[in-house]
Enzyme design. Sequence first.
Site, mmCIF file in Angstrom:
data_model
loop_
_atom_site.group_PDB
_atom_site.id
_atom_site.type_symbol
_atom_site.label_atom_id
_atom_site.label_comp_id
_atom_site.label_asym_id
_atom_site.label_seq_id
_atom_site.Cartn_x
_atom_site.Cartn_y
_atom_site.Cartn_z
ATOM 1 N N TYR A 264 -45.633 7.187 9.343
ATOM 2 C CA TYR A 264 -47.043 6.853 9.092
ATOM 3 C C TYR A 264 -47.487 5.655 9.928
ATOM 4 O O TYR A 264 -48.635 5.586 10.359
ATOM 5 C CB TYR A 264 -47.303 6.635 7.599
ATOM 6 C CG TYR A 264 -47.529 7.951 6.898
ATOM 7 C CD1 TYR A 264 -48.766 8.592 6.973
ATOM 8 C CD2 TYR A 264 -46.504 8.590 6.222
ATOM 9 C CE1 TYR A 264 -48.975 9.818 6.372
ATOM 10 C CE2 TYR A 264 -46.701 9.820 5.614
ATOM 11 C CZ TYR A 264 -47.937 10.426 5.696
ATOM 12 O OH TYR A 264 -48.148 11.646 5.115
ATOM 13 N N ASN B 63 -59.107 14.499 6.796
ATOM 14 C CA ASN B 63 -58.467 13.574 7.738
ATOM 15 C C ASN B 63 -58.290 12.198 7.115
ATOM 16 O O ASN B 63 -59.116 11.748 6.330
ATOM 17 C CB ASN B 63 -59.298 13.477 9.019
ATOM 18 C CG ASN B 63 -59.401 14.822 9.699
ATOM 19 O OD1 ASN B 63 -58.635 15.732 9.366
ATOM 20 N ND2 ASN B 63 -60.322 14.964 10.613
ATOM 21 N N ASP C 214 -57.673 9.518 9.151
ATOM 22 C CA ASP C 214 -57.703 8.574 10.277
ATOM 23 C C ASP C 214 -58.913 7.649 10.298
ATOM 24 O O ASP C 214 -58.995 6.736 11.131
ATOM 25 C CB ASP C 214 -57.607 9.341 11.615
ATOM 26 C CG ASP C 214 -58.694 10.421 11.756
ATOM 27 O OD1 ASP C 214 -59.797 10.271 11.189
ATOM 28 O OD2 ASP C 214 -58.422 11.435 12.439
ATOM 29 N N HIS D 199 -57.991 13.434 1.281
ATOM 30 C CA HIS D 199 -56.546 13.193 1.377
ATOM 31 C C HIS D 199 -56.210 11.715 1.586
ATOM 32 O O HIS D 199 -55.117 11.391 2.021
ATOM 33 C CB HIS D 199 -55.948 14.021 2.518
ATOM 34 C CG HIS D 199 -55.929 15.505 2.233
ATOM 35 N ND1 HIS D 199 -55.640 16.457 3.186
ATOM 36 C CD2 HIS D 199 -56.152 16.185 1.090
ATOM 37 C CE1 HIS D 199 -55.699 17.665 2.643
ATOM 38 N NE2 HIS D 199 -56.016 17.532 1.374
ATOM 39 N N CYS E 172 -44.333 -4.402 -2.775
ATOM 40 C CA CYS E 172 -45.519 -4.795 -3.533
ATOM 41 C C CYS E 172 -45.334 -6.239 -4.027
ATOM 42 O O CYS E 172 -44.302 -6.542 -4.638
ATOM 43 C CB CYS E 172 -45.664 -3.842 -4.719
ATOM 44 S SG CYS E 172 -46.910 -4.361 -5.909
ATOM 45 N N CYS F 190 -44.898 -6.079 -8.130
ATOM 46 C CA CYS F 190 -43.731 -5.558 -8.857
ATOM 47 C C CYS F 190 -42.502 -5.360 -7.980
ATOM 48 O O CYS F 190 -41.437 -5.000 -8.474
ATOM 49 C CB CYS F 190 -44.096 -4.250 -9.557
ATOM 50 S SG CYS F 190 -44.272 -2.871 -8.398
ATOM 51 N N SER G 205 -57.347 24.553 9.649
ATOM 52 C CA SER G 205 -56.688 25.858 9.614
ATOM 53 C C SER G 205 -56.932 26.563 8.290
ATOM 54 O O SER G 205 -56.653 27.755 8.163
ATOM 55 C CB SER G 205 -55.179 25.682 9.835
ATOM 56 O OG SER G 205 -54.648 24.837 8.832
ATOM 57 N N ASN H 131 -64.129 26.322 15.461
ATOM 58 C CA ASN H 131 -62.686 26.279 15.680
ATOM 59 C C ASN H 131 -62.377 27.124 16.924
ATOM 60 O O ASN H 131 -62.969 28.185 17.088
ATOM 61 C CB ASN H 131 -61.954 26.871 14.451
ATOM 62 C CG ASN H 131 -60.496 26.463 14.379
ATOM 63 O OD1 ASN H 131 -59.767 26.570 15.349
ATOM 64 N ND2 ASN H 131 -60.076 26.000 13.208
ATOM 65 N N ALA I 69 -64.639 21.250 18.771
ATOM 66 C CA ALA I 69 -65.715 20.573 18.030
ATOM 67 C C ALA I 69 -66.508 19.648 18.952
ATOM 68 O O ALA I 69 -67.736 19.537 18.829
ATOM 69 C CB ALA I 69 -65.115 19.787 16.866
HETATM 70 P P1 OAD Z 1 -54.046 21.946 10.909
HETATM 71 O O1 OAD Z 1 -53.140 21.303 11.922
HETATM 72 O O2 OAD Z 1 -53.470 22.872 9.911
HETATM 73 O O3 OAD Z 1 -55.200 22.768 11.647
HETATM 74 C C1 OAD Z 1 -55.943 22.223 12.707
HETATM 75 C C2 OAD Z 1 -57.027 23.232 13.059
HETATM 76 O O4 OAD Z 1 -57.866 22.642 14.048
HETATM 77 C C3 OAD Z 1 -56.496 24.547 13.644
HETATM 78 O O5 OAD Z 1 -57.169 25.629 13.013
HETATM 79 C C4 OAD Z 1 -56.875 24.462 15.140
HETATM 80 O O6 OAD Z 1 -57.177 25.741 15.678
HETATM 81 C C5 OAD Z 1 -58.126 23.609 15.058
HETATM 82 N N1 OAD Z 1 -58.427 22.837 16.286
HETATM 83 C C6 OAD Z 1 -57.578 22.348 17.224
HETATM 84 N N2 OAD Z 1 -58.250 21.657 18.151
HETATM 85 C C7 OAD Z 1 -59.565 21.700 17.804
HETATM 86 C C8 OAD Z 1 -60.770 21.171 18.369
HETATM 87 N N3 OAD Z 1 -60.749 20.431 19.481
HETATM 88 N N4 OAD Z 1 -61.935 21.415 17.725
HETATM 89 C C9 OAD Z 1 -61.973 22.157 16.586
HETATM 90 N N5 OAD Z 1 -60.869 22.682 16.015
HETATM 91 C C10 OAD Z 1 -59.684 22.460 16.616
HETATM 92 O O7 OAD Z 1 -54.824 20.745 10.210
HETATM 93 P P2 OAD Z 1 -55.695 20.715 8.868
HETATM 94 O O8 OAD Z 1 -56.390 22.007 8.633
HETATM 95 O O9 OAD Z 1 -56.495 19.475 8.933
HETATM 96 O O10 OAD Z 1 -52.855 17.112 4.542
HETATM 97 O O11 OAD Z 1 -54.578 20.523 7.791
HETATM 98 C C11 OAD Z 1 -55.012 20.327 6.470
HETATM 99 C C12 OAD Z 1 -54.098 19.392 5.788
HETATM 100 O O12 OAD Z 1 -52.769 19.883 5.955
HETATM 101 C C13 OAD Z 1 -54.021 17.998 6.387
HETATM 102 O O13 OAD Z 1 -55.051 17.179 5.906
HETATM 103 C C14 OAD Z 1 -52.689 17.529 5.892
HETATM 104 C C15 OAD Z 1 -51.883 18.826 5.848
HETATM 105 O O14 OAD Z 1 -51.360 19.039 4.622
HETATM 106 C C16 OAD Z 1 -52.131 16.092 4.108
HETATM 107 O O15 OAD Z 1 -51.447 15.387 4.830
HETATM 108 C C17 OAD Z 1 -52.249 15.902 2.651
#
Ligand code: OAD
Length: 259
Positions: free
Chosen positions: A82, A117, A119, A134, A162, A165, A204, A228, A246
């Site tokens: 992280y 996200n 970030d 998240h 911490c 504690c 995704s 996407n 995007a």
């Molecule tokens: P993923 O890595 O699963 O999916 C990223 C998506 O972004 C994919 O569908 C790509 O096709 C798309 N992609 C890539 N580049 C792109 C661009 N320039 N513009 C638009 N789309 C693009 O990531 P998330 O869907 O965010 O949670 O994953 C969801 C969650 O899974 C995350 O928040 C994380 C993980 O569990 C935690 O950490 C709790």
Amino acid sequence: MAPNPGPEDKVDTPATDIPESLVTTLRSTQKLTVLTGSGISAESGVPTFRDAQTGLWARYDPMELATPEAFERDPRLVWEWYAWRRKLAGKAAPNRGHEALAELERRVPDFVLLTQNVDGLHHRAGSQNVVELHGNITRSICSVEGVLVEPREDDAIVPPSCPGCGAFLRPDVVWFGEALPAGEIEDAFDAARECDVFFSIGTSGLVQPAASLAFEALRRGAVVVEVNPNDTPLTRHAGYALRGKAGDVLPGLMRAAYD
Ligand code: OAD
């Protein structure tokens, strides 16, 4: 509220080619909800969650680091992963996709941005009404008490502990197997149910419950738009599938609707 176009009208849109019917819908929308995933930050240099990791971390599977079990087994490894991600996010700047969404918020009367996200780039781009589903990687909490803690700059021990504690600190993010913050998930479902237009951008759609939000909006009759470069489980249900990055599609959409 305009209906979603039927399958025969469905368009796979090149970045610069925004359907006129979507432009018309967007101009008149009163309530718009956006869900973003890590794809929107890819163009800022923050790797998407499931993309291959680079450098030292290439041999680790993110799915096996972002869990409470991993932290219990090897807190140092998880903290350092992280810390690496936090550094990447800190060095990254919001891109044209983040900026277009900040601008869209100024155009639509009732606008909610739901993000998976961690970030913080949406806030840095100027978005105001952001629901972080998240958590946020820039914050740390006590792994036992859950309270926010500011790690000291000079903390040499990893993970830091911490001051209250003595337990390890952890990032203030939701891990696999953990519940999302109750207030945030309630706000997210309300925003999905109540909007007339719902955008799903750069996700995704594989992780619940966030993946259900677009389907909830669809059930309530909202026009659903996906942005996407690739197919997802939502693509064939969405009213519009705008194929592209995007950072290309969203500025194109803003130009088409508001210039
Ligand atoms: P993923 O890595 O699963 O999916 C990223 C998506 O972004 C994919 O569908 C790509 O096709 C798309 N992609 C890539 N580049 C792109 C661009 N320039 N513009 C638009 N789309 C693009 O990531 P998330 O869907 O965010 O949670 O994953 C969801 C969650 O899974 C995350 O928040 C994380 C993980 O569990 C935690 O950490 C709790």
